[in-house]
Design a protein around this motif. Sequence first.
Motif, short mmCIF file in Angstrom:
data_model
loop_
_atom_site.label_atom_id
_atom_site.label_comp_id
_atom_site.label_asym_id
_atom_site.label_seq_id
_atom_site.Cartn_x
_atom_site.Cartn_y
_atom_site.Cartn_z
N PRO A 134 0.81 -1.22 0.00
CA PRO A 134 0.00 0.00 0.00
C PRO A 134 0.85 1.27 0.00
N ASP A 135 1.98 1.27 0.70
CA ASP A 135 2.77 2.51 0.80
C ASP A 135 3.45 2.87 -0.53
N LYS A 136 3.59 1.91 -1.44
CA LYS A 136 4.22 2.23 -2.74
C LYS A 136 3.26 2.97 -3.65
N LYS A 137 1.97 2.83 -3.40
CA LYS A 137 0.94 3.54 -4.18
C LYS A 137 1.14 3.39 -5.69
N VAL A 138 1.40 2.17 -6.12
CA VAL A 138 1.57 1.92 -7.56
C VAL A 138 0.19 2.05 -8.23
N ALA A 139 0.11 2.86 -9.29
CA ALA A 139 -1.19 3.13 -9.95
C ALA A 139 -1.63 1.95 -10.80
N LYS A 140 -2.91 1.58 -10.66
CA LYS A 140 -3.51 0.55 -11.52
C LYS A 140 -4.60 1.25 -12.32
N VAL A 141 -4.51 1.13 -13.65
CA VAL A 141 -5.42 1.89 -14.51
C VAL A 141 -6.38 0.93 -15.22
N TYR A 142 -7.68 1.28 -15.18
CA TYR A 142 -8.73 0.43 -15.74
C TYR A 142 -9.59 1.23 -16.71
N GLU A 143 -10.06 0.56 -17.76
CA GLU A 143 -11.10 1.14 -18.62
C GLU A 143 -12.41 0.46 -18.23
N VAL A 144 -13.43 1.28 -18.00
CA VAL A 144 -14.67 0.74 -17.45
C VAL A 144 -15.85 1.19 -18.31
N THR A 145 -16.78 0.25 -18.57
CA THR A 145 -18.04 0.58 -19.23
C THR A 145 -19.17 0.34 -18.24
N LEU A 146 -20.03 1.35 -18.08
CA LEU A 146 -21.11 1.32 -17.08
C LEU A 146 -22.47 1.20 -17.75
#
Length: 241
Positions: A134-146
């Motif tokens: 958690p402390d590294k805060k590595v970004a995870k990027v998602y494409e989402v359709t709602l």
Amino acid sequence: MTVAKRYRLDRFLSIATNTPRRSIRRILAQKRVTVDGEIADDIRQQVDQFSLVTLDGIALQHRSRRYILLHKPVGVVSATKDDIHRTVIDVLRDSGLPDSELNDLHIAGRLDLNSSGLLLLTNDSDWSAALMAPDKKVAKVYEVTLENPISDDCITAFEQGIYFPYENITTKPAVLERLTPNTARVTLVEGKYHQIKRMFGRFRNPVLKLHRVAIGDIRLDASLESGQFLSLSAKEITPNL
Ligand code: URA
């Protein structure tokens, strides 16, 4: 043999060759041992499961670090074994990764059964632990359709954090960028269970599609088809941490 964590060299050699430690001291003094290509004569030297250790020119252990980037298909479970569904290990095997390279892999950051996209697997537990810390805060990027249009309130709530009473946590600030009324790019720095679905669920907005495109600097190349994988080099994975 492989060692679990870090061992002192004399202990490692004693276990690997079934030789008492006092004899190991003599073997080391005779300069018959190398670690990663260098003569090793200090009993206190540390080795781990990836050190190349030889005695009289014969390798006692040679295990390399492996980093696999898989384009996970929908309907495949992020697990190494499952009684019902195909697993990501089955997908890698079908795509040509030999069993010798599959058997010690673990997943660094799972995706749900019906999510797709970038999934990382490795046998390097130090790296996966750092990537997910958690402390590294590595970004995870998602494409989402709602199912429904994304409201401004939803964007604000993602930014401010949403309280999950079951775990008694508030999600860390997340970026929700609306791309069209019903699609978005979401960036998280954590990975709670079904996090994105539950965050949109708070706004009664079901997620129809969820696809991960990046973890830190590692991106899913658009030319990598669903079910295909790439082996990443140590260079390609270090800029993340
Ligand atoms: N959030 C989810 O709800 N599912 C995933 O697979 C990843 C993030």
